[in-house]
Scaffold this active site. Structure first.
Site, short mmCIF file in Angstrom:
data_model
loop_
_atom_site.label_atom_id
_atom_site.label_comp_id
_atom_site.label_asym_id
_atom_site.label_seq_id
_atom_site.Cartn_x
_atom_site.Cartn_y
_atom_site.Cartn_z
N ASP A 160 -5.59 -7.12 5.11
CA ASP A 160 -6.78 -6.77 4.31
C ASP A 160 -7.53 -8.03 3.92
OD1 ASP A 160 -8.51 -5.22 2.59
OD2 ASP A 160 -7.35 -6.01 0.91
N ASP B 207 -11.43 -9.91 5.48
CA ASP B 207 -12.68 -10.18 4.75
C ASP B 207 -13.13 -11.61 5.07
OD1 ASP B 207 -12.72 -7.67 3.53
OD2 ASP B 207 -13.27 -8.49 1.56
N ASP C 187 -1.44 -18.33 4.24
CA ASP C 187 -2.28 -19.35 3.58
C ASP C 187 -2.85 -20.33 4.62
OD1 ASP C 187 0.37 -20.17 3.96
OD2 ASP C 187 0.52 -21.30 2.09
N TYR D 292 0.81 -1.22 0.00
CA TYR D 292 0.00 0.00 0.00
C TYR D 292 0.84 1.27 0.00
CZ TYR D 292 -4.29 -2.63 0.89
OH TYR D 292 -5.35 -3.47 0.78
N LYS E 167 4.15 -14.34 5.42
CA LYS E 167 4.48 -15.32 4.39
C LYS E 167 6.00 -15.25 4.21
CE LYS E 167 3.49 -18.34 1.27
NZ LYS E 167 2.97 -19.69 1.59
C1 IPM Z 1 -10.31 -2.09 3.34
C2 IPM Z 1 -10.52 -1.87 1.85
C3 IPM Z 1 -9.46 -0.90 1.33
C4 IPM Z 1 -8.12 -1.55 1.56
C5 IPM Z 1 -9.66 -0.50 -0.15
C6 IPM Z 1 -10.99 0.17 -0.37
C7 IPM Z 1 -8.53 0.38 -0.67
O1 IPM Z 1 -10.51 -3.08 1.17
O2 IPM Z 1 -10.36 -1.11 4.08
O3 IPM Z 1 -10.13 -3.23 3.73
O4 IPM Z 1 -7.65 -2.34 0.73
O5 IPM Z 1 -7.52 -1.25 2.59
MG MG Z 2 -10.45 -4.77 2.49
#
Ligand code: IPM
Ligand code: MG
Length: 361
Positions: free
Chosen positions: A247, A251, A223, A139, A191
């Site tokens: 990130d 999710d 992983d 990032y 990793k």
């Molecule tokens: C998050 C999102 C962001 C990230 C995107 C929107 C740039 O996925 O906050 O997890 O990757 O950090």
């Molecule tokens: Mg995200």
């Protein structure tokens, strides 16, 4: 004595941002009157609509003003009318980098068993926090293209780690494991077997860990971590991860706690203005329909209040969400479970009727 006052910058952003933030602010008002603090809100118009109208993404003057506030509440950013990443990086990443919000705190907690897609897992099994590094890694934005568009094109993006950056986030995670006082365990997710630069994480984890002999040190390659989060989420307590892996695994974490409709995060620099947001995106297809689920934003408001020292209010919000989900008064976490504003009303009513100091969990 003057009541405590918190100055909050509100950035609803794109898509469903405005609808979910409206409910978040409803809960903020309810909590303020219930728990005796004040807020001064300043709303900012930034997002894709504003960019398309004015060409402005996030002006320096606004950012400078936000530095002087207590916290920032953000809805969602992202809109297919503008090239991918432009507004996301111009607002979310800019706030993270320029305000040096080096911790991205992402609790993963299952509130009600029926919301979990994993067979046989209960709320006792899914209760962890991921501490995602938030200012470095892929990032950092060091990327480029050579011979762009041609058959010999080369694309690169650097994964950047600094000793200072790695150290401060790992230290924060150890301290959190101590403060939570649950399993007293910290898992390093990396990793390092393939991304050799992450050997820095391995070494710093070991070094900082010596200051925390009371915290068990654990390690999982990213992983394998994805596998364990699905198979044995109960093994985790606090986990720390580089930005990109953090990130991705959060999710996955959001899904095992029931979905993106509930997952919230704090972008934190302890002692400085920090930013709170739902993890979900702007869901442009639901915009303006009043069916987006605002619970993730409401949870983000709870995290913001915890950060601001309003722990009782934060626990009351979490308790309200938990009761409404366990009792199936909010039937699920997807869009259209109930109208957006009705979910806000239910949480508000629940908080208004809650005991002043909810029992800590
Ligand atoms: C998050 C999102 C962001 C990230 C995107 C929107 C740039 O996925 O906050 O997890 O990757 O950090
Ligand atoms: Mg995200």
């Amino acid at each position: 004595m003057e009541p405590r006052n918190h100055r909050i910058a509100v950035l609803a952003g794109d898509g469903i941002g405005e609808e979910v933030v409206r409910e978040g602010l409803k809960i903020l008002r309810t909590a303020a009157s219930r728990f005796g603090f004040r807020t001064t809100l300043k709303e900012y118009p930034y997002g894709t609509d504003h960019f398309l109208k004015t060409g402005e993404i996030l002006p320096d003057a606004a950012l400078a003003e936000m530095r002087g506030m207590s916290a920032i509440l953000l809805g969602a950013i992202g809109d297919p009318r503008v090239e991918v990443g432009k507004i996301e990086f111009g607002i979310i990443a800019r706030l993270r980098f320029d305000l040096d919000l080096f911790v991205n705190l992402r609790p993963i907690r299952l509130y009600a068993e029926h919301l979990c897609p994993l067979k046989g897992k209960t709320p006792a099994d899914v209760d962890l926090v991921v501490v995602r590094e938030n200012t470095e890694d892929a990032y950092a934005g060091i990327h480029g293209f050579l011979h762009k568009g041609g058959p010999d094109e080369v694309a690169i993006q650097e994964m950047v780690y600094t000793r200072k950056g790695v150290e401060r986030v790992i230290r924060y995670a150890f301290e959190l494991a101590r403060k939570r006082n649950k399993k007293r365990k910290l898992t390093l997710i990396d990793k390092a077997n393939a991304v050799r630069a992450q050997d820095l994480w391995t070494r710093v984890f070991e070094e900082v860990g010596r200051d925390f002999p009371d915290i068990e040190r654990d390690h999982a390659y990213v992983d394998a971590c994805c596998m364990w989060l699905v198979k044995n989420p109960e093994w985790f307590d606090v986990a720390v991860a580089p930005n990109l892996f953090g990130d991705i695994v959060t999710d996955l974490g959001a899904m095992i706690q029931g979905g993106m409709g509930i997952a919230a995060s704090g972008n934190i620099h302890p002692g400085r203005v920090s930013m709170f947001e739902p993890i979900h995106g702007s869901a442009p297809k639901y915009r303006g329909q009043g069916k987006a689920n605002p619970l993730a934003t409401i949870n983000a408001v709870g995290m913001m209040l915890e950060f601001l020292g309003e722990g009782d209010a934060a626990r009351a919000i979490e308790g309200a969400i938990e009761r409404l989900l366990v009792g199936k008064r909010i039937p699920h976490l997807g869009a259209g479970a109930l109208p957006t504003s009705e979910i806000g009303d239910l949480v508000a009513a629940e908080i208004a009727g809650a005991p002043a100091a909810a029992a800590p969990r």
